[in-house]
Design a protein around this motif. Structure first.
Motif, PDB file in Angstrom:
ATOM      1  N   GLY A   1      -2.674  -3.168  16.674  1.00 15.04           N
ATOM      2  CA  GLY A   1      -3.734  -2.929  15.708  1.00 15.04           C
ATOM      3  C   GLY A   1      -3.575  -3.658  14.400  1.00 15.04           C
ATOM      4  O   GLY A   1      -4.475  -3.634  13.567  1.00 15.04           O
ATOM      5  N   THR A   2      -2.401  -4.304  14.195  1.00 16.04           N
ATOM      6  CA  THR A   2      -2.189  -5.071  12.969  1.00 16.04           C
ATOM      7  C   THR A   2      -2.391  -6.541  13.258  1.00 16.04           C
ATOM      8  O   THR A   2      -2.156  -7.012  14.370  1.00 16.04           O
TER       9      THR A   2
ATOM     10  N   ASP B   1      -6.951  -0.259   3.336  1.00 15.33           N
ATOM     11  CA  ASP B   1      -6.696   0.951   4.101  1.00 15.33           C
ATOM     12  C   ASP B   1      -5.971   1.970   3.210  1.00 15.33           C
ATOM     13  O   ASP B   1      -6.103   1.929   1.988  1.00 15.33           O
ATOM     14  N   ASP B   2      -5.194   2.846   3.799  1.00 17.43           N
ATOM     15  CA  ASP B   2      -4.520   3.906   3.039  1.00 17.43           C
ATOM     16  C   ASP B   2      -3.102   3.517   2.626  1.00 17.43           C
ATOM     17  O   ASP B   2      -2.263   4.410   2.379  1.00 17.43           O
ATOM     18  N   THR B   3      -2.819   2.228   2.547  1.00 14.63           N
ATOM     19  CA  THR B   3      -1.470   1.773   2.217  1.00 14.63           C
ATOM     20  C   THR B   3      -0.989   2.333   0.884  1.00 14.63           C
ATOM     21  O   THR B   3       0.118   2.878   0.779  1.00 14.63           O
TER      22      THR B   3
ATOM     23  N   ASN C   1      -2.812  -3.931   3.898  1.00 15.22           N
ATOM     24  CA  ASN C   1      -3.324  -3.221   5.070  1.00 15.22           C
ATOM     25  C   ASN C   1      -2.235  -3.006   6.116  1.00 15.22           C
ATOM     26  O   ASN C   1      -2.421  -3.295   7.301  1.00 15.22           O
ATOM     27  N   GLU C   2      -1.083  -2.522   5.674  1.00  9.52           N
ATOM     28  CA  GLU C   2       0.069  -2.315   6.565  1.00  9.52           C
ATOM     29  C   GLU C   2       0.475  -0.846   6.593  1.00  9.52           C
ATOM     30  O   GLU C   2       1.655  -0.511   6.614  1.00  9.52           O
ATOM     31  N   CYS C   3      -0.492   0.037   6.594  1.00  5.77           N
ATOM     32  CA  CYS C   3      -0.217   1.471   6.576  1.00  5.77           C
ATOM     33  C   CYS C   3       0.622   1.900   7.780  1.00  5.77           C
ATOM     34  O   CYS C   3       1.578   2.675   7.646  1.00  5.77           O
ATOM     35  N   ALA C   4       0.309   1.388   8.951  1.00  6.50           N
ATOM     36  CA  ALA C   4       1.019   1.780  10.171  1.00  6.50           C
ATOM     37  C   ALA C   4       2.477   1.354  10.129  1.00  6.50           C
ATOM     38  O   ALA C   4       3.374   2.131  10.471  1.00  6.50           O
ATOM     39  N   GLY C   5       2.719   0.135   9.714  1.00  6.83           N
ATOM     40  CA  GLY C   5       4.085  -0.357   9.671  1.00  6.83           C
ATOM     41  C   GLY C   5       4.927   0.337   8.628  1.00  6.83           C
ATOM     42  O   GLY C   5       6.087   0.693   8.869  1.00  6.83           O
ATOM     43  N   LEU C   6       4.360   0.558   7.448  1.00  4.08           N
ATOM     44  CA  LEU C   6       5.103   1.199   6.362  1.00  4.08           C
ATOM     45  C   LEU C   6       5.451   2.649   6.682  1.00  4.08           C
ATOM     46  O   LEU C   6       6.490   3.161   6.248  1.00  4.08           O
ATOM     47  N   SER C   7       4.591   3.311   7.428  1.00  2.14           N
ATOM     48  CA  SER C   7       4.858   4.712   7.766  1.00  2.14           C
ATOM     49  C   SER C   7       6.119   4.859   8.602  1.00  2.14           C
ATOM     50  O   SER C   7       6.757   5.926   8.598  1.00  2.14           O
TER      51      SER C   7
END
Length: 291
Positions: A195-196, A40-42, A10-16
């Motif tokens: 948010g994480t 999530d969308d990871t 669930n780290e979509c934001a960080g990976l982006s």
């Protein structure tokens, strides 16, 4: 070749943000992202980047994700880093530069301000001191997940790595006790992205960290643990004997029991030390051969 392993849940934001930066700095590197059953969308995101993706059918833990990535990595050097935005792609060069000086593992050491909380910082300080005593070397940051390691030597200890969040503790102490060269370099650790949430549970994982320290300590240097325990029993037996001799003028059964326990614990430690030497001999031979 360089392989970069990033466990993610669930780290979509960080990976982006992280993956494009890694691609910019190291376009020829192998990026292995292990999706630990994200909700999530990871998975969809990282697949769009064209990197290698390993998906777990269910959540196995951070350590299990690292092991999955390590099995598939093809580089001579692997860099492990978190996907939550705390580790910067720019700092990979700092680790690799230090590794080129002849070290087998280089760990990114966090400052006090880089700790997630005051409680986490105090706990990590305690772990660092205890681990330093166990391995006989200074350990600056026992639980940092940001590190560069020579792949072949990392894999020697893969069977020891736990599936949860204690893998940095295990591999750090294993390298020290195996006689491999470990260095620490300060890195700028960012705050987690808004948010994480951290997947680490302070009390449960804290106790697990302590158990890992004992486990690795007894695996590579049993007398380091058995000898103090033996001394405590011996000192208690001697103190009780002096007390009983001065008060009732005789040697009691309790004193004898404590002395015998002291001897037995010491002998168990001695035997464990010999067994450890036999288990460790293959690693020592590999090291002596320079491979």
């Amino acid at each position: 070749m360089l392989s970069i392993i990033i466990p993610a849940k669930n780290e979509c934001a960080g990976l982006s943000l992280l993956v494009p930066k890694i691609r910019a700095f190291y376009p020829l590197s192998e990026i292995v992202i292990v999706d630990d059953a994200s909700e999530d969308d990871t998975k969809a995101l990282v697949e769009s980047f064209g990197v290698r993706v390993i998906s777990h059918p269910y959540s196995k833990g951070n350590g299990a994700a690292i092991k999955s990535g390590l099995r598939s990595a093809s580089g001579d050097v692997v860099v492990c880093m978190d996907a939550d935005g705390q580790h910067r792609a720019e700092d990979i060069a700092i680790l690799l530069s230090k590794l080129e000086e002849g070290y087998d593992m280089v760990v990114g050491s966090r400052s006090k301000t880089g700790q997630a909380s005051i409680q986490r910082g105090l706990a990590n300080s305690l772990y660092n001191r205890f681990a330093s005593w166990m391995v006989g070397h200074r350990v600056d940051d026992l639980t940092s997940g940001f590190r560069a390691v020579r792949t072949k030597k990392f894999r020697e200890f893969m069977s020891l790595l736990p599936n949860k969040f204690s893998y940095p503790t295990t591999i750090t102490m294993s390298f020290f006790r195996a006689g491999y060269s470990v260095a620490y370099v300060p890195v700028d650790v960012q705050r987690r992205l808004a948010g994480t949430q951290s997947h680490i549970r302070i009390w449960q994982d804290g106790i697990r960290f302590l158990l890992i320290i004992f486990k690795i300590g007894t695996l590579f240097s049993p007398l380091k643990l058995f000898l103090p325990i033996s001394f405590v029993f011996f000192s208690t037996g001697l103190s009780y004997y002096l007390y009983s001799f001065l008060t009732v003028g005789r040697f009691t059964n309790m004193s004898m029991l404590l002395f015998m326990t002291s001897v037995l614990v010491f002998l168990m430690g001695l035997i464990s030390e010999q067994i450890t030497s036999l288990i460790y001999k293959d690693t020592q031979l590999t090291k002596d051969d320079g491979s």
